[in-house]
Design an enzyme around this catalytic site. Structure first.
Site, short mmCIF file in Angstrom:
data_model
loop_
_atom_site.label_atom_id
_atom_site.label_comp_id
_atom_site.label_asym_id
_atom_site.label_seq_id
_atom_site.Cartn_x
_atom_site.Cartn_y
_atom_site.Cartn_z
N ASP A 142 16.70 -10.81 -13.87
CA ASP A 142 15.38 -10.52 -13.29
C ASP A 142 15.57 -10.29 -11.79
OD1 ASP A 142 12.71 -10.02 -13.18
OD2 ASP A 142 12.06 -11.97 -13.92
N ASP A 143 14.58 -9.62 -11.17
CA ASP A 143 14.75 -9.29 -9.75
C ASP A 143 14.37 -10.43 -8.83
OD1 ASP A 143 11.79 -8.99 -9.48
OD2 ASP A 143 12.18 -7.25 -10.76
N CYS A 175 5.58 -13.90 3.19
CA CYS A 175 5.73 -12.63 3.91
C CYS A 175 4.48 -12.38 4.72
CB CYS A 175 5.93 -11.49 2.91
SG CYS A 175 5.99 -9.89 3.74
N GLY A 206 -0.24 0.16 -5.10
CA GLY A 206 -1.58 -0.39 -4.91
C GLY A 206 -2.55 0.14 -5.93
N CYS A 261 0.86 -1.18 0.00
CA CYS A 261 0.00 0.00 0.00
C CYS A 261 0.90 1.23 0.00
CB CYS A 261 -0.85 0.08 1.27
SG CYS A 261 -2.16 -1.15 1.35
N ASN A 319 -0.05 1.38 5.98
CA ASN A 319 0.72 0.58 5.02
C ASN A 319 1.43 -0.50 5.82
OD1 ASN A 319 2.31 -0.41 2.95
ND2 ASN A 319 3.87 1.19 3.19
N GLY A 320 1.26 -1.75 5.41
CA GLY A 320 1.92 -2.86 6.12
C GLY A 320 0.90 -3.92 6.49
N CYS A 323 11.76 -13.53 3.86
CA CYS A 323 11.25 -14.33 2.74
C CYS A 323 12.39 -15.13 2.07
CB CYS A 323 10.49 -13.48 1.73
SG CYS A 323 11.35 -12.01 1.24
N TYR A 343 12.52 -4.55 -5.61
CA TYR A 343 11.41 -4.61 -6.55
C TYR A 343 10.31 -3.57 -6.33
CZ TYR A 343 7.24 -6.67 -8.73
OH TYR A 343 6.09 -6.88 -9.44
N CYS A 398 15.04 -6.61 6.75
CA CYS A 398 14.31 -7.87 6.89
C CYS A 398 14.68 -8.72 5.67
CB CYS A 398 12.80 -7.59 6.88
SG CYS A 398 11.82 -9.11 6.83
N SER A 404 11.61 -3.35 -13.55
CA SER A 404 12.34 -3.27 -12.29
C SER A 404 13.74 -3.89 -12.35
CB SER A 404 11.53 -3.91 -11.16
OG SER A 404 11.16 -5.22 -11.54
S1 SF4 Z 1 9.51 -11.07 4.43
FE1 SF4 Z 1 10.46 -10.34 2.51
S2 SF4 Z 1 8.85 -9.16 1.48
FE2 SF4 Z 1 8.22 -9.41 3.63
S3 SF4 Z 1 8.98 -7.59 4.69
FE3 SF4 Z 1 10.55 -9.16 4.91
S4 SF4 Z 1 11.94 -8.81 3.16
FE4 SF4 Z 1 10.02 -7.73 2.74
#
Ligand code: SF4
Length: 472
Positions: free
Chosen positions: A355-356, A392, A37, A11, A112-113, A447, A252, A444, A293
């Protein structure tokens, strides 16, 4: 509804305090955040006494009509939101900002989140009699704020923020203030700016640039910024904070002209491509990027490796994302409509395509096939992020392992599946090393690694576990 790409932005939010063109500037800023979004958009404005809003489904021009925008003209403060549904159904009631009418005063809310304990809190609040109007996780904060007893809004806000877990950039508009706050890990981006003396905040700096605002700085994890007629007040709610910005924002999601910590995403993506070139020892005649991207990563790959960068794929910008059915054949057709190879560029060449990310593998497989049928002699693939193996829970719509090819196949198996001559992913260490160069204080990477920095409470609820074991 099904997206052929498989990863969707979460978002975008924007807020501005005390500007004579608050609604119009919010509308323009949301335009620049549209990539985050496309399912719905809304604006809530304050006239100093009450709040008024307009919202609708679809892209911004469909969601908010000229007549609605005109009706908000002249109000001096506003918040806006563009939505991609990561939790809650795709329907008007879930489109934000939410507008709460209450005896304590009107309140507008944009988020957002994704909260990771929203269902648990909602359940407890409903047991106490609360009635929710939406199925969105975001509404929880509004209920916690109205339930709180202190006469001080700030105290109530701090108490509420300390109850919710997850990733959030929240904007709260009241008749006499605008509040912006970020979760204690800073997973989602939020930028502070100023235009014509008025403070504003936006998910990305590209929205600040779009309205001619100065980009001042990034909002910090756990920070609370309050804007009112006295100016800006800086505070925080969390005793412990960490920097865990979403890695995929760099790879991305964010627009390449946006900046995090005053470094452009364009340059970060170029550096990711350079790092990939260091790690991928393949010789070729040309390197091409998958638009849009991955173009910067391909540029970076080329500058490090010395392999010429060409435009070998063309993107059809007018292919919609919503009409695709969840059927493999139709998905392949949709990818074919989206990316077309340029025969003169790739014919007879050894091609490295950058590719990303790879989500399901459908897009990658088609791209390899298309390049070969356009005459490419060899096709090698480089991915400017590590293998996506885990869902995620912080606001990106990949929510199950089954959606991710790398969750159940090795790199070699994926290589065979997408029929490419070689496949190289960027290493996790290589990715973090690049972010460090750009003054990032920590990211983070859940994923990729499965190391979730914030507790996932809702997904540990007994009914969830039960559902999983039953395979529902
Ligand atoms: S899990 Fe991956 S997509 Fe989700 S916030 Fe962490 S780095 Fe971003």
């Amino acid at each position: 509804m099904y997206d052929i790409r498989g990863l969707n932005e979460e978002c975008g939010v924007f807020g501005i305090w005390n500007h004579p063109n608050a609604a119009e500037l919010t509308y323009m800023a949301l335009h620049s955040l549209q990539h985050r979004g496309q399912e719905g958009a809304g604006i809530v404005c304050s006239n100093g006494e009450n709040l008024f809003g307009a919202r609708g489904m679809g892209l911004l021009p469909d969601a908010i009509s000229q007549v609605q925008l005109d009706s908000l003209r002249g109000y001096r403060s506003a918040i806006g939101h563009v939505r991609y549904a990561t939790t809650g159904a795709s329907e008007l009631s879930n489109v934000q900002p939410f507008l709460f009418k209450h005896s304590k005063g009107d309140l507008g809310l944009a988020h957002n989140g994704n909260l990771t304990n929203a269902r648990q809190i909602r359940h407890a609040l409903e047991e106490e009699g609360a009635i929710f109007q939406t199925s969105s996780d975001s509404e929880v904060l509004g209920h916690l704020l109205f339930k709180a007893k202190s006469p001080s809004f700030k105290s109530n806000l701090k108490a509420a923020l300390n109850q919710i877990k997850g990733a959030f950039a929240y904007l709260v508009l009241q008749k006499d203030s605008l509040t912006a706050t970020l979760d204690s890990h800073g997973v989602r981006p939020l930028m502070l700016g100023k235009v014509d003396g008025a403070y504003c905040v936006a998910s990305e700096s590209c929205a600040l640039m779009a309205i001619g605002a100065e980009y001042i700085r990034d909002v910090e994890p756990g920070e609370i910024l309050t804007f009112n007629d006295a100016g800006m007040e800086e505070d925080n709610y969390a005793l412990e904070t960490k920097h865990r910005m979403c890695s995929m924002e760099y790879v991305y999601f964010a627009r390449p002209d946006s900046e995090f910590r005053h470094h452009s995403i364009y340059n970060v993506r170029k550096a990711l491509g350079e790092q990939l070139a260091k790690e991928m020892n393949i010789d070729a005649d040309i390197v091409i990027g998958v638009p849009d991207s991955s173009l910067q990563a391909a540029k970076g790959f080329s500058s490090y490796s010395g392999i010429p960068n060409e435009q070998g794929l063309l993107k059809n910008r007018y292919v919609g994302r919503t009409f695709i059915t969840p059927d493999q054949k139709m998905r392949e057709r949709a990818v074919r409509m989206k990316h077309a190879p340029i025969r003169d560029v790739v014919e007879g060449k050894r091609v490295i395509v950058i590719d990303d990310s790879i989500v399901r593998g459908t897009t990658s497989k088609y791209i390899v096939k298309a390049l070969r049928s356009a005459g490419a002699k060899e096709v090698h693939m480089g991915i400017s992020s590590p293998p996506l193996k885990h869902p995620c829970y912080y606001g990106i719509d990949v929510s199950t392992h089954a959606e991710l090819i790398a969750a159940y196949q090795t790199v070699e198996e994926i290589r065979q599946e997408i029929e490419v001559d070689s496949l190289t992913y960027l290493s996790v260490e290589g990715m973090h090393g690049v972010y460090k160069q750009f003054e990032s204080k920590g990211e983070c990477d859940a994923c990729f690694t499965g190391n979730y920095p914030i507790e996932i409470v809702d997904h540990l609820l007994p009914e969830e576990k039960e559902k999983k074991t039953k395979g529902v």
